[in-house]
Scaffold this motif. Structure first.
Motif, PDB file in Angstrom:
ATOM      1  N   TYR A  30       3.585  18.397  -8.626  1.00  0.00           N
ATOM      2  CA  TYR A  30       3.927  17.922  -7.292  1.00  0.00           C
ATOM      3  C   TYR A  30       2.857  18.376  -6.311  1.00  0.00           C
ATOM      4  CZ  TYR A  30       8.500  16.970  -9.271  1.00  0.00           C
ATOM      5  OH  TYR A  30       9.522  16.476 -10.037  1.00  0.00           O
ATOM      6  N   SER A  31       2.141  17.431  -5.741  1.00  0.00           N
ATOM      7  CA  SER A  31       1.126  17.786  -4.747  1.00  0.00           C
ATOM      8  C   SER A  31       1.802  18.029  -3.405  1.00  0.00           C
ATOM      9  CB  SER A  31       0.085  16.674  -4.627  1.00  0.00           C
ATOM     10  OG  SER A  31       0.697  15.466  -4.261  1.00  0.00           O
ATOM     11  N   ASP A  32       1.187  18.891  -2.589  1.00  0.00           N
ATOM     12  CA  ASP A  32       1.792  19.218  -1.298  1.00  0.00           C
ATOM     13  C   ASP A  32       1.875  17.996  -0.394  1.00  0.00           C
ATOM     14  OD1 ASP A  32       2.294  21.895  -1.850  1.00  0.00           O
ATOM     15  OD2 ASP A  32       0.346  22.547  -1.118  1.00  0.00           O
ATOM     16  N   ILE A  33       0.765  17.301  -0.220  1.00  0.00           N
ATOM     17  CA  ILE A  33       0.738  16.118   0.647  1.00  0.00           C
ATOM     18  C   ILE A  33      -0.141  15.052  -0.001  1.00  0.00           C
ATOM     19  CG2 ILE A  33       0.059  15.193   2.910  1.00  0.00           C
ATOM     20  CD1 ILE A  33       0.472  18.037   4.041  1.00  0.00           C
ATOM     21  N   THR A  34       0.346  13.828  -0.007  1.00  0.00           N
ATOM     22  CA  THR A  34      -0.486  12.687  -0.417  1.00  0.00           C
ATOM     23  C   THR A  34      -0.484  11.672   0.710  1.00  0.00           C
ATOM     24  OG1 THR A  34       1.373  11.617  -1.539  1.00  0.00           O
ATOM     25  CG2 THR A  34      -0.098  12.929  -2.906  1.00  0.00           C
ATOM     26  N   VAL A  35      -1.616  11.022   0.853  1.00  0.00           N
ATOM     27  CA  VAL A  35      -1.779   9.980   1.867  1.00  0.00           C
ATOM     28  C   VAL A  35      -2.375   8.770   1.167  1.00  0.00           C
ATOM     29  CG1 VAL A  35      -2.872   9.356   4.055  1.00  0.00           C
ATOM     30  CG2 VAL A  35      -2.247  11.741   3.619  1.00  0.00           C
ATOM     31  N   GLU A  36      -1.826   7.613   1.449  1.00  0.00           N
ATOM     32  CA  GLU A  36      -2.345   6.381   0.861  1.00  0.00           C
ATOM     33  C   GLU A  36      -2.410   5.308   1.939  1.00  0.00           C
ATOM     34  OE1 GLU A  36      -1.567   3.659  -3.095  1.00  0.00           O
ATOM     35  OE2 GLU A  36      -0.144   5.207  -2.546  1.00  0.00           O
ATOM     36  N   MET A  57       0.386  32.228  10.113  1.00  0.00           N
ATOM     37  CA  MET A  57       1.114  30.973  10.013  1.00  0.00           C
ATOM     38  C   MET A  57       1.426  30.729   8.535  1.00  0.00           C
ATOM     39  SD  MET A  57       0.058  27.165  11.414  1.00  0.00           S
ATOM     40  CE  MET A  57      -0.368  27.777  13.008  1.00  0.00           C
ATOM     41  N   SER A  58       2.648  30.364   8.233  1.00  0.00           N
ATOM     42  CA  SER A  58       3.072  30.160   6.852  1.00  0.00           C
ATOM     43  C   SER A  58       2.595  28.805   6.308  1.00  0.00           C
ATOM     44  CB  SER A  58       4.593  30.221   6.761  1.00  0.00           C
ATOM     45  OG  SER A  58       5.165  29.084   7.377  1.00  0.00           O
ATOM     46  N   LYS A  59       2.610  28.692   4.978  1.00  0.00           N
ATOM     47  CA  LYS A  59       2.238  27.440   4.323  1.00  0.00           C
ATOM     48  C   LYS A  59       3.153  26.303   4.785  1.00  0.00           C
ATOM     49  CE  LYS A  59       1.980  25.232  -0.183  1.00  0.00           C
ATOM     50  NZ  LYS A  59       1.936  25.389  -1.631  1.00  0.00           N
ATOM     51  N   LYS A  60       4.432  26.603   4.913  1.00  0.00           N
ATOM     52  CA  LYS A  60       5.396  25.578   5.335  1.00  0.00           C
ATOM     53  C   LYS A  60       5.056  25.049   6.728  1.00  0.00           C
ATOM     54  CE  LYS A  60      10.326  24.733   5.748  1.00  0.00           C
ATOM     55  NZ  LYS A  60      11.669  25.263   5.553  1.00  0.00           N
ATOM     56  N   VAL A 116       2.080  25.083   8.216  1.00  0.00           N
ATOM     57  CA  VAL A 116       0.845  24.303   8.123  1.00  0.00           C
ATOM     58  C   VAL A 116       1.145  22.909   7.601  1.00  0.00           C
ATOM     59  CG1 VAL A 116      -1.391  24.118   6.951  1.00  0.00           C
ATOM     60  CG2 VAL A 116      -0.653  26.313   7.888  1.00  0.00           C
ATOM     61  N   MET A 117       1.994  22.828   6.577  1.00  0.00           N
ATOM     62  CA  MET A 117       2.347  21.520   6.023  1.00  0.00           C
ATOM     63  C   MET A 117       3.058  20.649   7.054  1.00  0.00           C
ATOM     64  SD  MET A 117       3.325  22.231   2.059  1.00  0.00           S
ATOM     65  CE  MET A 117       3.963  20.578   1.904  1.00  0.00           C
ATOM     66  N   LEU A 118       3.970  21.240   7.824  1.00  0.00           N
ATOM     67  CA  LEU A 118       4.681  20.476   8.854  1.00  0.00           C
ATOM     68  C   LEU A 118       3.716  19.937   9.910  1.00  0.00           C
ATOM     69  CD1 LEU A 118       7.883  22.660   9.311  1.00  0.00           C
ATOM     70  CD2 LEU A 118       7.740  20.363   8.310  1.00  0.00           C
ATOM     71  N   ILE A 119       2.763  20.764  10.315  1.00  0.00           N
ATOM     72  CA  ILE A 119       1.768  20.318  11.301  1.00  0.00           C
ATOM     73  C   ILE A 119       0.934  19.179  10.726  1.00  0.00           C
ATOM     74  CG2 ILE A 119      -0.330  20.997  12.529  1.00  0.00           C
ATOM     75  CD1 ILE A 119       1.025  23.810  12.820  1.00  0.00           C
ATOM     76  N   LEU A 120       0.457  19.340   9.487  1.00  0.00           N
ATOM     77  CA  LEU A 120      -0.351  18.290   8.858  1.00  0.00           C
ATOM     78  C   LEU A 120       0.437  16.996   8.690  1.00  0.00           C
ATOM     79  CD1 LEU A 120      -2.280  20.304   6.117  1.00  0.00           C
ATOM     80  CD2 LEU A 120      -3.253  19.187   8.136  1.00  0.00           C
ATOM     81  N   LEU A 121       1.683  17.102   8.259  1.00  0.00           N
ATOM     82  CA  LEU A 121       2.511  15.903   8.103  1.00  0.00           C
ATOM     83  C   LEU A 121       2.708  15.191   9.434  1.00  0.00           C
ATOM     84  CD1 LEU A 121       5.154  17.272   5.590  1.00  0.00           C
ATOM     85  CD2 LEU A 121       3.504  15.440   5.146  1.00  0.00           C
ATOM     86  N   GLY A 122       2.908  15.956  10.485  1.00  0.00           N
ATOM     87  CA  GLY A 122       3.056  15.363  11.804  1.00  0.00           C
ATOM     88  C   GLY A 122       1.799  14.651  12.266  1.00  0.00           C
ATOM     89  N   LEU A 123       0.657  15.283  12.076  1.00  0.00           N
ATOM     90  CA  LEU A 123      -0.615  14.682  12.496  1.00  0.00           C
ATOM     91  C   LEU A 123      -0.948  13.435  11.670  1.00  0.00           C
ATOM     92  CD1 LEU A 123      -2.749  17.904  13.002  1.00  0.00           C
ATOM     93  CD2 LEU A 123      -1.920  16.356  14.789  1.00  0.00           C
ATOM     94  N   LEU A 124      -0.783  13.540  10.362  1.00  0.00           N
ATOM     95  CA  LEU A 124      -1.126  12.419   9.495  1.00  0.00           C
ATOM     96  C   LEU A 124      -0.155  11.256   9.657  1.00  0.00           C
ATOM     97  CD1 LEU A 124      -2.006  14.479   6.298  1.00  0.00           C
ATOM     98  CD2 LEU A 124      -3.625  13.237   7.757  1.00  0.00           C
TER      99      LEU A 124
END
Length: 86
Positions: A32-38, A1-4, A6-14
């Motif tokens: 630039y961080s890959d994902i930030t959550v606040e 599974m590519s980094k892209k 994984v990021m899409l899955i994480l963004l969807g879940l979060l």
């Protein structure tokens, strides 16, 4: 599974948490961080740096991600907004 992927899955879940602000490739600190959550009230921030362990060495990839977060000071954007360190 590519980094892209994984990021899409994480963004969807979060993104399901309605009171969280989730961003991808946001300018933070000195990069630039890959994902930030606040959280909505700004009291909690999460930084996610995704690394692909091509050689299967997960520990090394995790250490590289943590080192990048520290070296590029991704946490600075949260301190400016009043998040607390833990």
């Amino acid at each position: 599974m590519s980094k892209k992927m994984v990021m899409l899955i994480l963004l969807g879940l979060l993104g399901f948490k309605e009171t969280w602000v989730v961003s991808s490739n946001r300018e933070t600190g000195e990069g630039y961080s890959d994902i930030t959550v606040e959280t909505e009230d700004g009291s909690t921030g999460i930084i996610i740096e995704v690394k692909y362990a091509e050689d299967g060495n997960l520990d090394r990839s995790c250490q590289e991600a943590l080192a990048q977060i520290e070296e590029k000071h991704y946490e600075k954007s949260f301190w400016k907004k009043g998040s607390t360190q833990s």
